[in-house]
Design an enzyme around this catalytic site. Sequence first.
Site, mmCIF file in Angstrom:
data_model
loop_
_atom_site.group_PDB
_atom_site.id
_atom_site.type_symbol
_atom_site.label_atom_id
_atom_site.label_comp_id
_atom_site.label_asym_id
_atom_site.label_seq_id
_atom_site.Cartn_x
_atom_site.Cartn_y
_atom_site.Cartn_z
ATOM 1 N N HIS A 86 0.821 -1.211 0.000
ATOM 2 C CA HIS A 86 0.000 0.000 0.000
ATOM 3 C C HIS A 86 0.859 1.267 0.000
ATOM 4 O O HIS A 86 0.342 2.371 -0.252
ATOM 5 C CB HIS A 86 -0.941 -0.007 1.215
ATOM 6 C CG HIS A 86 -2.248 0.681 0.983
ATOM 7 N ND1 HIS A 86 -2.447 1.590 -0.025
ATOM 8 C CD2 HIS A 86 -3.439 0.589 1.641
ATOM 9 C CE1 HIS A 86 -3.690 2.038 0.013
ATOM 10 N NE2 HIS A 86 -4.319 1.430 1.014
ATOM 11 N N ASP B 179 -2.227 2.369 -4.534
ATOM 12 C CA ASP B 179 -3.445 2.803 -3.853
ATOM 13 C C ASP B 179 -4.549 1.770 -4.047
ATOM 14 O O ASP B 179 -4.519 0.965 -4.983
ATOM 15 C CB ASP B 179 -3.907 4.156 -4.396
ATOM 16 C CG ASP B 179 -2.922 5.275 -4.083
ATOM 17 O OD1 ASP B 179 -2.238 5.175 -3.037
ATOM 18 O OD2 ASP B 179 -2.821 6.228 -4.878
#
Length: 413
Positions: free
Chosen positions: A384, A388
């Site tokens: 992450h 995204d």
Amino acid sequence: MATEVKVPTLGESVTEATVGQWLKKPGEAVKADEPIVSLETDKVAVDVPAPVAGVLGDIVAKEGDTVEVGALLAYVNEGAAAAAAPAAAPAPAAKAEAAAPAPAASAPADDEEGGNLTLSPAVRRLVLEHGLDPSKIKGTGKDGRLTKDDVVAAAAAGTAKAAASAPAAAPAAAAPAAGPSRAQERVKMTRLRQTVAKRLKEAQNNAALLTTYNDVDMTNVIEARAKYKDLFEKKHGVRLGFMGFFTKAVCMALRDIPGVNAQIEGDEIVYNDFADISVAVSAPNGLVVPVIRNAESLSVADIEKTIGNFGKKAKEGTLTMEDMKGGTFTISNGGVFGSLLSSPIINPPQSAVLGLHRIEDRPVVRNGQIVIRPMMYLALSYDHRLIDGREAVTFLVAVKNAIEDPTRLLIDL
């Protein structure tokens, strides 16, 4: 004259290995370039050949020892003089045998356990557990060696029972009276398993791991495979599987969402304009991940041939460091083992991994009607820090759409 056998160069950034198994014993004749010892590196097993023809002499590094590149492993005694040395040995041995006949009686036991066969510790343990005669089992590994899969298959078939198992049955019958077994066994982790454990833990510690899930209707891919599999195999000499479809779908999605194909190096993001797809393959010593280079430019047939070749090499233990190096994205198919759903862990420095699972019929709604369709769960684990949630979901939906409508793979949509 004795020639030294040393640890060869093992590959980029690999400086040491573990002595896995000696394939020859001291006093045995060896040919030039014949493998005499297997070394376990962080990724693959490497066979070290004899530098010259002769007889294997003193072994310096024992099984389980950690050795560095260039370290001395053993000596090979060259020439006829060396070959004659073992032949002269039986004379003193005969005197020892006459003086102590009891130890000689134990020799057949080694033959019964496959004394003339080269068995790894794991394979030998399985052979003993199942009471099998290894000489009756056909080996599928490199040079006909037995693998764990060979032993398990023979045990299931019940065709390789050791002749000595019948006499041993009588004492074994009384064993239950002593109560259930609480035996334990300690086995040192292989270098490959140690490396897998280390890298997976590093991925959890260093990356911001997140997994997103979806499911895919496999109806159209299954129908296409059933319709064309015979023609495909006849033309290309390889079976048409699902991995070819998924690899092509992944390459298309990576082109549209380049961040999933990128990696973090320091404070920079490296975007790759190619798709080197790592494919998780099960091998006798554990999971290995060879790489399909430039998969984006390969046909489905080329991809299936490459994967088939990797599977064969993994089973034979002949994968090389070059086969394993690199990779920008990984596909892991746990469905072949029956997994319904899982959250795979990324393979650093890669930033994402796609997990495939088993196909099973489930009720779904199509056009307002409940119908039964062959469904598969997909799982995309990603870092992450770089990817995204919007990118991850978009990527996974792109793969889903391409699999549900394989025509998209043909028209590049």
